[in-house]
Enzyme design. Structure first.
Site, mmCIF file in Angstrom:
data_model
loop_
_atom_site.group_PDB
_atom_site.id
_atom_site.type_symbol
_atom_site.label_atom_id
_atom_site.label_comp_id
_atom_site.label_asym_id
_atom_site.label_seq_id
_atom_site.Cartn_x
_atom_site.Cartn_y
_atom_site.Cartn_z
ATOM 1 N N SER A 245 0.999 -1.087 -0.018
ATOM 2 C CA SER A 245 0.038 0.006 0.199
ATOM 3 C C SER A 245 0.882 1.059 -0.155
ATOM 4 O O SER A 245 1.983 1.267 0.241
ATOM 5 C CB SER A 245 -1.075 0.053 1.251
ATOM 6 O OG SER A 245 -0.256 0.646 2.202
ATOM 7 N N LYS A 246 0.032 2.423 -0.410
ATOM 8 C CA LYS A 246 1.054 3.495 -0.727
ATOM 9 C C LYS A 246 1.604 3.913 0.880
ATOM 10 O O LYS A 246 2.481 4.692 0.983
ATOM 11 C CB LYS A 246 -0.122 4.528 -1.121
ATOM 12 C CG LYS A 246 -0.197 4.555 -2.326
ATOM 13 C CD LYS A 246 -1.325 5.587 -2.812
ATOM 14 C CE LYS A 246 -1.967 4.727 -4.163
ATOM 15 N NZ LYS A 246 -3.389 5.271 -4.598
ATOM 16 N N ARG A 247 0.830 3.633 1.940
ATOM 17 C CA ARG A 247 1.212 4.033 3.154
ATOM 18 C C ARG A 247 2.475 3.224 3.591
ATOM 19 O O ARG A 247 3.442 3.721 4.511
ATOM 20 C CB ARG A 247 0.199 3.783 4.362
ATOM 21 C CG ARG A 247 -0.488 5.102 4.333
ATOM 22 C CD ARG A 247 -1.948 4.858 5.461
ATOM 23 N NE ARG A 247 -2.759 4.476 4.163
ATOM 24 C CZ ARG A 247 -3.389 3.473 4.366
ATOM 25 N NH1 ARG A 247 -3.210 2.639 5.265
ATOM 26 N NH2 ARG A 247 -4.406 2.950 3.732
#
Ligand code: GLU
Length: 463
Positions: A245-247
């Site tokens: 994920s982007k996080r």
């Protein structure tokens, strides 16, 4: 008659093109190319609040970088609003869709009541026209949303290209909103109108959409449109076993470009992540196209493996054209404010490329030829000892007059260690630390030969 193969990738520009979508794009592209079909790029920008031009630009740049050329597009959904409206109007006229005036407050209350009864929350169909049913008067001044009249009964079934047969009962799914009150279509509707209008024969997309597909199939059927085949590609899990994920970590394609990965390595690695052709780990774009027929797609999640990507990239670093490699390295140097021409870099690349996984690493080696080095105190203390220092002076004197070839530099080093009774590593390590700013390098004579003499004399000088 079999349909002409037409695939698409339909990213939403609400964020950067990430690795999962890039891999799906790659599969869609390779499948189209394998079958001599066409590949379409569509930008699904109906989430107006979150879509940005910067994301569109990054998506286009990533596609270009990966070499995923498209035959049509980019087609923007927000430029097709009239078409969605036209289809919606037809569906309303045919009783396949209806206006719904339920307010958000009413929806909340509906859900609360369903929860209190222990039911799964769903739209209860209060504005759905039925034979003999009297609908309430539409409230004044309230723009309705449009809902799809999902079939009440029956089963939706498809044979997924990745997951195999999937069935879901229509009782499990409710009447989906297909157009918001402002006239902007929702994803599940716009995607169907577009896949229909663009004559898409095969839809590859991420696993997360598998629950949307029954609605989409029902809408295709309501429109009398031919169904594409669907392939839902399993997610990619990060090193920690969680969905990428982007996080968490670098997931945009551009980030890998900036970190020194080559597009052919990314293409090779991403293709293999979730698909296989026998035991092949390294293959060209042409081989991928000739092998990728939609079979051998994995059913289970793929595991991101940074070490393997490095290995694949290292392979391509060794094999690509050195002029191109030099240009990439020069670009990375420039980011560190080091101006070196491609030709200057090209002289240096062959000596270091075999020990690097990325062009950034390679740039880090090459930088020592163009910018001052800062040896670590610990390296100086360990290697530039009082025993070795006099030998450094001797070597400096010899190099000042030596012919500037690897053989004479090597001879100067050998004569110096003989004169001072040292072992080769003692002198070589000290020279490396002073000249290169690090204790480990390829063969020292080969490294030195590529420096201008004056620079070496200057770096060997001093305490
Ligand atoms: N816009 C959707 C996404 O980015 C496309 C899904 C699809 O391919 O249908 O996930």
């Amino acid at each position: 008659m079999t349909r002409k193969v037409r695939t698409r990738i339909a990213p939403s520009p609400t964020g950067f093109l990430h690795l999962g979508t890039a891999r799906t794009a790659l599969y869609s592209w390779a499948f189209a190319r394998h079958h001599g079909g066409e590949f379409v790029l569509r930008i699904e920008d109906t989430d107006v609040a979150r879509s940005t031009q910067a994301s569109v630009d990054q998506i286009l740049a990533s596609m270009h970088w990966l070499g995923l050329d498209y035959d049509e597009g980019p087609i923007y959904q927000m430029q097709r609003l009239d078409r969605y409206r036209e289809v919606v109007d037809r569906m309303i006229a045919e009783g396949r869709a209806y206006r719904c005036y339920t307010t958000p407050e009413e929806l909340d209350a509906m859900r609360e009541a369903q929860k209190a009864r222990g039911e799964k929350t769903h739209y209860d169909g209060r504005w759905r026209p039925e034979p003999g049913k009297v609908l309430p008067m539409p409230p004044a001044g309230l723009e309705p949303v449009i809902r799809f009249s999902n079939p009440r009964d029956g089963i939706v079934t498809w044979d997924d290209l990745c997951k195999g047969p999937i069935s879901i009962s229509n009782r499990e799914i409710d009447d989906l909103i297909i157009m918001r009150a402002d006239g902007v279509p929702t994803y599940n509707f716009a995607v169907v109108v577009d896949d229909w209008d663009m004559n898409i024969s095969h839809v590859f997309r991420g696993d997360e959409h598998v629950n949307n597909t029954p609605w989409q199939i029902n809408i295709f059927n309501a429109l009398g449109a031919p169904l594409p085949l669907f392939g839902h590609v399993p997610v990619i899990l990060g090193d920690d076993g969680q969905k990428l994920s982007k996080r968490r970590g670098a997931v945009s394609v551009t980030a890998y470009e900036e970190s020194g990965f080559l597009p052919e390595a990314m293409l090779n690695y991403l293709a293999r992540l979730g698909w296989s052709h026998g035991d092949e780990e390294l293959f060209t774009r042409e081989q991928l196209v000739s092998w990728f027929d939609g079979s051998h797609l994995s059913k289970s999640p793929a595991q991101w493996d940074a070490a393997k990507l490095n290995w694949v990239n290292a392979h391509y670093l060794k094999t690509i054209d050195e002029g191109r490699l030099a240009a990439l390295v020069a670009t990375h140097l420039k980011r560190s404010n080091i101006n070196a021409s491609k030709d200057e870099v090209a002289r240096l690349v062959p000596l270091f490329k075999d020990r690097c996984s990325t062009t950034v690493e390679l740039a880090d080696w090459v930088a020592m030829y163009f910018a001052d080095v800062q040896p670590k105190e610990a390296d100086i203390a360990a290697h530039v000892t009082d025993v070795v220092k006099p030998a450094l002076n001797t070597l400096r004197e010899k190099l000042a007059v030596a012919e500037w070839t690897k053989a004479s530099i090597s001879a100067a080093i050998r004569e110096t260690i003989a004169a001072h009774g040292l072992k080769m590593p003692q002198l070589a390590h000290a020279v490396r630390v002073k000249v290169c700013g690090r204790a480990q390098t390829p063969s020292i004579d080969a490294v030195l030969e590529l420096f201008p003499r004056e620079l070496i004399l200057a770096r060997l000088h001093g305490p």
